[in-house]
Design a protein around this motif. Sequence first.
Motif, PDB file in Angstrom:
ATOM      1  N   GLU A  16      33.662 -36.199 -52.081  1.00 38.09           N
ATOM      2  CA  GLU A  16      34.033 -34.361 -51.828  1.00 38.09           C
ATOM      3  C   GLU A  16      34.526 -34.446 -49.895  1.00 38.09           C
ATOM      4  OE1 GLU A  16      32.705 -30.614 -51.721  1.00 38.09           O
ATOM      5  OE2 GLU A  16      32.102 -31.617 -53.428  1.00 38.09           O
ATOM      6  N   PRO A  17      35.751 -33.391 -49.736  1.00 40.69           N
ATOM      7  CA  PRO A  17      36.156 -33.626 -48.779  1.00 40.69           C
ATOM      8  C   PRO A  17      36.630 -33.679 -47.607  1.00 40.69           C
ATOM      9  CG  PRO A  17      36.772 -31.664 -49.960  1.00 40.69           C
ATOM     10  CD  PRO A  17      36.449 -32.556 -50.257  1.00 40.69           C
ATOM     11  N   ARG A  18      36.674 -33.905 -46.169  1.00 39.58           N
ATOM     12  CA  ARG A  18      35.922 -34.319 -44.949  1.00 39.58           C
ATOM     13  C   ARG A  18      37.190 -33.319 -44.126  1.00 39.58           C
ATOM     14  NH1 ARG A  18      34.292 -38.706 -47.056  1.00 39.58           N
ATOM     15  NH2 ARG A  18      36.557 -39.985 -46.628  1.00 39.58           N
ATOM     16  N   PHE A  19      37.375 -31.914 -44.024  1.00 36.31           N
ATOM     17  CA  PHE A  19      38.710 -31.422 -43.458  1.00 36.31           C
ATOM     18  C   PHE A  19      38.319 -31.600 -42.329  1.00 36.31           C
ATOM     19  CE2 PHE A  19      38.679 -29.389 -47.813  1.00 36.31           C
ATOM     20  CZ  PHE A  19      39.501 -29.964 -47.851  1.00 36.31           C
ATOM     21  N   GLU A  20      39.076 -31.081 -40.836  1.00 30.64           N
ATOM     22  CA  GLU A  20      39.181 -31.686 -38.927  1.00 30.64           C
ATOM     23  C   GLU A  20      39.664 -30.604 -38.928  1.00 30.64           C
ATOM     24  OE1 GLU A  20      39.838 -35.794 -38.747  1.00 30.64           O
ATOM     25  OE2 GLU A  20      38.380 -36.628 -39.988  1.00 30.64           O
ATOM     26  N   GLY A  21      40.802 -29.802 -39.465  1.00 38.12           N
ATOM     27  CA  GLY A  21      41.645 -29.183 -39.139  1.00 38.12           C
ATOM     28  C   GLY A  21      42.847 -29.454 -38.201  1.00 38.12           C
ATOM     29  N   ARG A  22      43.793 -30.546 -38.987  1.00 38.65           N
ATOM     30  CA  ARG A  22      44.817 -30.852 -38.647  1.00 38.65           C
ATOM     31  C   ARG A  22      45.855 -30.504 -39.232  1.00 38.65           C
ATOM     32  NH1 ARG A  22      45.602 -35.828 -39.646  1.00 38.65           N
ATOM     33  NH2 ARG A  22      43.284 -36.382 -41.213  1.00 38.65           N
TER      34      ARG A  22
END
Length: 273
Positions: free
Chosen positions: A267-273
Motif C-alpha cells: 500500500e502506498p503512503r502519501f504525504e502530499g509532496r
Amino acid sequence: MTDWQAFTVETKDQVAQVTLTGPGKGNAMGPDFWRELPEIFDGLAADAEVRAIVLTGSGKHFSYGLDLPAMAGSFGPLLADKALAAPRTAFLNDIRTMQASITAVANCVKPVIAAVSGWCIGGGLDLIAAADIRYASAEAKFSLREAKVAIVADVGSLQRLPAVISEGHLRELAFTGKDIDAARAERIGLVNEVFADQAAVLDAAHALAREIAANPPLVVQGVKDVLNERLTAEVAAGLRYVSAWNAAFLPSGDLTEAIQAVFEKREPRFEGR
C-alpha cells in the motif's frame, strides 16, 4: 488481416468484435495497446462492410487499466530529471498520444458497444467512456482509480463521463478512486443494462450491434455525428487542459511513492509532496 499484439479483430454479419488481449495481466494497457487502438478503429471506420463494433476484453476481465510497469518509461525521466522542460514536454506528448488513441474510438463513425465483464479500471473506464453504449455482466466492477496512484485521470473519463453520469457521481468516483459494482453502475447510468454473465453480455452486445447494422448505415453514422457535435469541442478543450496540467504538476513525491508501491506490491503512503 493484421497480426495485432494487444487485440484481436473479427468481423461477421457487418459487426466487428474488437477484443483486448493484453499482453499485460488483465488486458492491461501497454505500449502495443496505445499504438494499435487508433489503427484498428480508423481501419474499421473506413471498412464499408462494418456497420457496428463490439468492444470487449479477453479472459475474465475487461481491463486493469494502464500497465504501469510497461509504461514506467513515460514517468521515469519526468521524475529522474527533476521535471525540467525536456521531460515535461516529452510527457505532454505521451499524454496527448494516449488521448488520441482513446479519441479514435469516440470519433469512429460506426457505433461502438462496450461489453464489460470483470474489472474495468482506470484506463479501461476511459476506454468505455469513449464508446456509444455500455453493457455489463453482473460481476463487473468499475473504478476511476487514478487518484489512488497520484495521477489526475487524463485520457478521457473526466471529459466524457459528464455526458454519461451526473457530475456528483463522477466527482465521487474521481475523488475517492472507489470500486463500484455493476448494479451501482447501472443505477448511475454508467452502463445501459446488466446481464447475468460474460456470455450473456457479449450476446446482448452483438444482438444490439446487429439491430443497429440493419438500419441505413449512413443515417446511423449521421446520427452519431450529430450527437457528437455538441461534445467534440468541449471534450477536446478538456483533454488539452488536463494534459498541460499533468505535464506541469504530475511530478511529485506521491507519484514516486505510488510507482514504488506498485513494484513492491504494498500500500502506498502519501504525504502530499
